[in-house]
Design a protein around this motif. Structure first.
Motif, PDB file in Angstrom:
ATOM      1  N   LYS A  32      -2.843  -3.587   0.773  1.00 37.89           N
ATOM      2  CA  LYS A  32      -3.914  -4.220   0.015  1.00 37.89           C
ATOM      3  C   LYS A  32      -4.587  -3.218  -0.927  1.00 37.89           C
ATOM      4  CE  LYS A  32      -4.946  -7.461   3.771  1.00 37.89           C
ATOM      5  NZ  LYS A  32      -5.969  -7.917   4.742  1.00 37.89           N
ATOM      6  N   LYS A  33      -5.115  -3.738  -2.019  1.00 34.78           N
ATOM      7  CA  LYS A  33      -5.728  -2.897  -3.040  1.00 34.78           C
ATOM      8  C   LYS A  33      -6.885  -2.081  -2.489  1.00 34.78           C
ATOM      9  CE  LYS A  33      -7.893  -3.033  -7.606  1.00 34.78           C
ATOM     10  NZ  LYS A  33      -8.338  -3.901  -8.728  1.00 34.78           N
ATOM     11  N   GLU A  37      -7.271   2.124  -2.233  1.00 33.89           N
ATOM     12  CA  GLU A  37      -8.400   2.906  -2.763  1.00 33.89           C
ATOM     13  C   GLU A  37      -8.944   3.863  -1.697  1.00 33.89           C
ATOM     14  OE1 GLU A  37     -11.177   0.029  -4.123  1.00 33.89           O
ATOM     15  OE2 GLU A  37     -10.041  -0.481  -5.936  1.00 33.89           O
TER      16      GLU A  37
END
Length: 336
Positions: A32-33, A37
């Motif tokens: 997932k993004k 991050e």
């Protein structure tokens, strides 16, 4: 942090620009993004620390990882997540075609030690003799408690009838002879049976940590399990019994009406079987489904089954988890 996407297939890129290589590696993963991050921030922090101390990935040592955790004042849980993340980076680096042979993974021992002596209790196992006795119970349906009547003095046959007896023995076989988890067993349907000895586990997108690479929680993924022969026999008996008067498609329902069992019910049924077999709290191993799953791994470790094959059978994301189980098993054998 670099944002362009490059191929990370070069060992030299990891050595010269580890942040770019890391970003490229993550871009190729199904993550997932927001998780990407977080991982990039963590990796960037570690890379900047290495640069400040003139360290490189090809010369980093285990003690220097401890130095990083101390200097950055990371609490135990944070430090462990960094260790797990770094460990997986080295697994990736060492798998590259141009990586030097016999390369090190300085985070490996640290992660092993955390598993064995961390906050959680050490992994529990049953002895080879006890595992064989349990396998015989599953195979024959007859309880041999080693000379006594166990803790309850009751027989399985008279406890809840043939239907529950065959179901519960087949459940026990799924854990001891298949290495499954409770939620995996609870999600099985008749269609998951590929053949007499092979179970297909459906992919569970809600499994905790299914996209984690730092060890926050290794999730399960779709895989097939080859049952041990004793578990196959118990499953065949149960399928015959189930076919007589049971509704629905759930493989292990709570009643003949076909509703799925509650996970807590599965725990209790397994604990009851182990109690009657006289295996509650024996050798420091808890009488629970996880201990049986550990025993499935231990059986394959005793057979010297390749780590990659064990990982596939148990649904581990990578083989490093097998090495942790191996370490815990060796520690248990030393201390029992």
């Amino acid at each position: 942090m670099h944002t362009q996407t490059l191929f990370d297939s070069s060992y030299s890129l990891w050595m010269t620009d580890p942040e770019v290589a890391f970003s490229s590696w993550l871009a190729s993963q199904n993550i997932k993004k927001d998780s990407i991050e977080v991982y990039c921030w963590m990796w960037g922090k570690f890379c900047r620390w290495m640069a400040e101390h003139n360290y490189r990935l090809d010369t980093l040592e285990k003690d220097q990882l401890g130095q990083f955790i101390n200097e950055e004042e990371l609490v135990k849980k944070q430090g462990y997540r960094y260790v797990r993340l770094i460990e997986r980076v080295y697994l990736r680096i060492n798998s590259l075609p141009d990586a030097p042979r016999n390369t090190i993974n300085p985070a490996k021992d640290a992660a092993k030690n955390r598993l064995a002596i961390g906050k959680d209790a050490p992994m529990g196992f049953f002895s080879v003799e006890d595992r064989r006795r349990l396998a015989l119970i599953v195979e024959t349906g007859q309880v041999d408690d080693g000379g006594g009547k166990g803790k309850t003095g009751k027989s399985l046959k008279g406890e809840a009838g043939i239907w529950k007896r065959e179901r519960d023995l087949a459940l026990l076989g799924m854990f001891l002879g298949g290495g499954l988890k409770v939620h995996e067993v609870n999600g099985l349907t008749i269609s998951c049976i590929l053949n007499a000895e092979t179970i297909a586990l459906p992919y569970d997108p809600k499994a905790r940590g299914s996209d984690a690479i730092d060890g926050a929680g290794a999730g399960t993924f779709e895989h097939q399990v080859k049952l041990e022969p004793f578990a196959v026999l118990a499953l065949q008996r149960w399928l015959h019994q189930r076919s007589l008067n049971t509704e629905g498609n759930v493989l292990f329902p709570s009643s003949t009406k076909g509703a799925a069992m509650d996970p807590s019910s599965i725990f209790r049924r397994i604990q009851r079987l182990l109690l009657e077999a006289g295996l509650d709290q024996i050798n420091g191993a808890r009488s629970c489904c996880q201990t049986l799953r550990n025993c499935f791994a231990a059986t394959h470790l005793d057979r010297e089954t390749p780590a990659g094959e064990i990982a596939q059978l148990m649904g581990f994301v990578d083989v490093v988890t097998v090495e942790r189980v191996r370490f815990a098993y060796e520690q248990w054998k030393k201390g029992k």
